[in-house]
Enzyme design. Structure first.
Site, mmCIF file in Angstrom:
data_model
loop_
_atom_site.group_PDB
_atom_site.id
_atom_site.type_symbol
_atom_site.label_atom_id
_atom_site.label_comp_id
_atom_site.label_asym_id
_atom_site.label_seq_id
_atom_site.Cartn_x
_atom_site.Cartn_y
_atom_site.Cartn_z
ATOM 1 N N LYS A 279 0.836 -1.196 0.000
ATOM 2 C CA LYS A 279 0.000 0.000 0.000
ATOM 3 C C LYS A 279 0.871 1.246 0.000
ATOM 4 C CE LYS A 279 -3.942 -1.909 2.584
ATOM 5 N NZ LYS A 279 -4.983 -1.636 1.583
ATOM 6 N N ARG A 353 -10.341 -11.552 1.849
ATOM 7 C CA ARG A 353 -11.157 -12.629 1.263
ATOM 8 C C ARG A 353 -10.411 -13.951 1.291
ATOM 9 N NH1 ARG A 353 -11.506 -9.307 -4.282
ATOM 10 N NH2 ARG A 353 -11.226 -7.630 -2.773
HETATM 11 N N1 BES Z 1 -8.237 -3.768 4.343
HETATM 12 C C1 BES Z 1 -8.344 -3.378 2.988
HETATM 13 C C2 BES Z 1 -9.633 -2.624 2.699
HETATM 14 C C3 BES Z 1 -9.659 -1.189 3.131
HETATM 15 C C4 BES Z 1 -8.905 -0.237 2.491
HETATM 16 C C5 BES Z 1 -10.505 -0.803 4.145
HETATM 17 C C6 BES Z 1 -8.985 1.082 2.877
HETATM 18 C C7 BES Z 1 -10.594 0.520 4.521
HETATM 19 C C8 BES Z 1 -9.832 1.467 3.897
HETATM 20 C C9 BES Z 1 -8.321 -4.599 2.083
HETATM 21 O O1 BES Z 1 -7.534 -5.648 2.522
HETATM 22 C C10 BES Z 1 -7.776 -4.165 0.785
HETATM 23 O O2 BES Z 1 -6.640 -3.791 0.729
HETATM 24 N N2 BES Z 1 -8.599 -4.200 -0.244
HETATM 25 C C11 BES Z 1 -8.218 -3.754 -1.530
HETATM 26 C C12 BES Z 1 -8.786 -4.712 -2.536
HETATM 27 C C13 BES Z 1 -8.224 -4.532 -3.905
HETATM 28 C C14 BES Z 1 -6.777 -4.969 -3.943
HETATM 29 C C15 BES Z 1 -9.033 -5.354 -4.882
HETATM 30 C C16 BES Z 1 -8.770 -2.354 -1.738
HETATM 31 O O3 BES Z 1 -9.874 -2.075 -1.271
HETATM 32 O O4 BES Z 1 -8.075 -1.542 -2.336
HETATM 33 MN MN MN Z 2 -5.521 -5.460 1.896
#
Ligand code: BES
Ligand code: MN
Ligand code: ZN
Length: 495
Positions: A279, A353
């Site tokens: 990230k 997931r």
């Molecule tokens: N924990 C995150 C989701 C999230 C991101 C919650 C920002 C709250 C704020 C999750 O594990 C994630 O990183 N999801 C990705 C999915 C994508 C790679 C398809 C996302 O939401 O960007």
């Molecule tokens: Mn994630």
């Protein structure tokens, strides 16, 4: 905090602060009128001066009111004689916030004049207790010197009602305190930093919940056992970290021996760096909240135990840390899930997931009445719904309606999103049964679609709490959602 129900004449109440809801000046309730007379017209004069204002939730602190036995009388404006539930929540929260700002150590909330459409005094008492708990919540374990702004003197918050049935009010107050403690537990687990609250910490929390509680069995499945179960997706997430992953199993037996359980599943990523699909740095600290789904399962289980609900409830928490390293999973890796289906990891940041799918397969062994998973699953859900509603996805219209209703009743709302077949194609992979991401479009829906491929054998709902489980900015912190929704839903299954 302690709570009790007080009877008797309101003018005789001895406490550090008496909270009195008042309507518009000409529509003062009977108790407000009575107290005003005792206080020689002090309340009416304040209203006439305009000191309280007309809008709901305004408060005014009167010092040493004549004729009463309290040094503080806190007036709160209801705005109108009959409130709706949301309006009542607003005024109790405002009153509790104003109360905490005083030095009062104990307070009594006077419910006598309150009329809320379609709700009884017990409901009002419960809401007041929960509001007081919410407003006194603090998280300052890591501050050397908490400072005045964080100080809370209040240790008692009582309810006064002169006429309503005592037994049901008493029970409502007790249950509200149990739910409020569950919410606070979820907030604290969420707020704890990732270097403290790792999977092993969560496992210890679960053991604490179960200790000395005959109806609760806690088991912790270690990585080796996850491997034996064939949980290749779950294990792919923990490959890059030094923190051992855990599948935490909490079984509460409060119902009939043969009654099928309701199962709650929580995403417990104690820190989500994204892994190799790392990230961006800005705001990454908030990924300590990526175990808020798990935190809500802990908070809910704690409340269920405290209330002794006559139900069988299972809590499953998939706890892991998502880190990049030489042993981390890479984009393009293919893993086999416990269900037998294979997954191509196109993005290691779609880890929630991956831990959930194997945990959802594990849930089959309970022959559940229904399974509800709670997860901070997608940023896309935050874009869709903001922080007001949790995203609800379900393969069952009845279950979906139950959860929406529980959200409305508790004020911890959810909003249903589609789970149509049309979206499934976005998960197509050239190399495995499915990919773990479905592209930018409808990101929260394709995440739910992914989970739906592991929940075909039971009634299932998924709550994406990425927007609702914590707040950012100046109010940064966990909210404890959706504990209230979940407890309300479980209670609706009693009888
Ligand atoms: N924990 C995150 C989701 C999230 C991101 C919650 C920002 C709250 C704020 C999750 O594990 C994630 O990183 N999801 C990705 C999915 C994508 C790679 C398809 C996302 O939401 O960007
Ligand atoms: Mn994630
Ligand atoms: Zn995550």
């Amino acid at each position: 905090m302690d709570h009790a129900l007080k009877g008797g004449k309101p003018e005789n109440l001895r406490c550090d602060c008496l909270i009195l809801p008042v309507g518009p000046e000409r529509a003062l309730g009977a108790t407000a009128k009575h107290l005003d007379e005792r206080a020689g017209g002090q309340i009416k004069r304040a209203l006439q001066r305009g000191d309280l204002g007309q809008s709901a939730g305004r408060t005014l602190l009167l010092a040493e009111p004549a004729g009463l036995r309290t040094p503080r009388l806190l007036l709160v404006q209801t705005g109108k004689p009959t409130l709706d539930p949301a309006g009542f929540r607003k005024i109790v929260r405002a009153a509790a916030a104003a109360l905490v700002a005083t030095g009062a150590r104990d307070a009594v909330f006077c419910l006598d004049d309150i009329v809320v459409a379609d709700r009884d005094p017990s409901w009002c008492a419960g809401e007041a207790v929960m509001a007081a708990s919410e407003e006194t919540y603090r998280f300052h374990d890591y501050l050397s010197e908490p400072g005045e702004a964080l100080k809370v003197d209040l240790t008692r918050f009582d309810i006064h009602h002169g006429s309503a049935a005592r037994a049901s009010l008493d029970r409502a107050i007790e249950e509200a305190a149990a739910i409020a403690a569950g919410v606070a537990k979820a907030r604290t687990l969420g707020n704890l930093p990732g270097n403290v609250c790792h999977p092993t910490y969560l496992a210890a929390e679960a053991r604490k919940l179960g200790s000395g509680e005959k109806r609760m069995t806690v088991r912790i499945l270690e990585e080796k056992q996850l491997a034996n179960l064939g949980m290749g997706a779950f294990l792919s997430v923990t490959a890059g970290t030094d923190q051992p992953a855990k599948l935490i199993v909490m079984e509460y037996r409060g119902g009939a021996q043969k009654a099928q359980p309701l199962v709650l599943v929580g995403k417990g990523i104690t820190f989500d760096t994204g892994g190799i699909s790392i990230k961006p740095g800005a705001g990454m600290d908030e990924m300590k909240f990526d175990m808020c789904g798990a935190a809500s399962v802990f908070g809910t289980m704690q409340a269920v135990v405290a209330m002794g609900l006559p139900l069988n409830v299972v809590g499953l928490v998939a706890a892991a840390e998502n880190m990049p390293s030489g042993s981390a999973s890479r984009p393009g890796d293919i893993v086999k899930t416990m269900s037998g289906q294979t997954v191509e990891i196109l993005n290691t940041d779609a880890e929630g997931r991956m831990v959930l799918c194997d945990t959802l397969t594990y849930a089959e062994r309970y022959k559940p009445q229904a399974v509800v998973d709670v997860a901070t699953l997608t940023g896309a859900c935050v874009i869709a719904l903001g922080n007001h509603a949790s995203g609800l996805f379900s393969n069952d219209d009845t279950l979906s309606a139950e959860l929406l209703q529980a959200g409305e009743n508790s004020g911890d709302r959810a909003w249903r999103m589609p789970l149509w077949e049309d979206y499934q194609q976005q998960l197509r992979s050239n190399f495995a049964d499915m990919a773990n991401v479905g592209g930018r479009e409808a990101g929260s829906v394709t995440a739910a679609c992914f989970l739906s491929r592991f929940t075909r054998n039971y009634r299932w709902a998924h709550l994406d709490v990425a927007g609702s489980a914590w707040l950012s900015g100046a109010k940064k912190g966990a909210t404890g959602r959706p504990v209230r929704l979940l407890v309300e839903w479980l209670r609706s299954h009693v009888n």
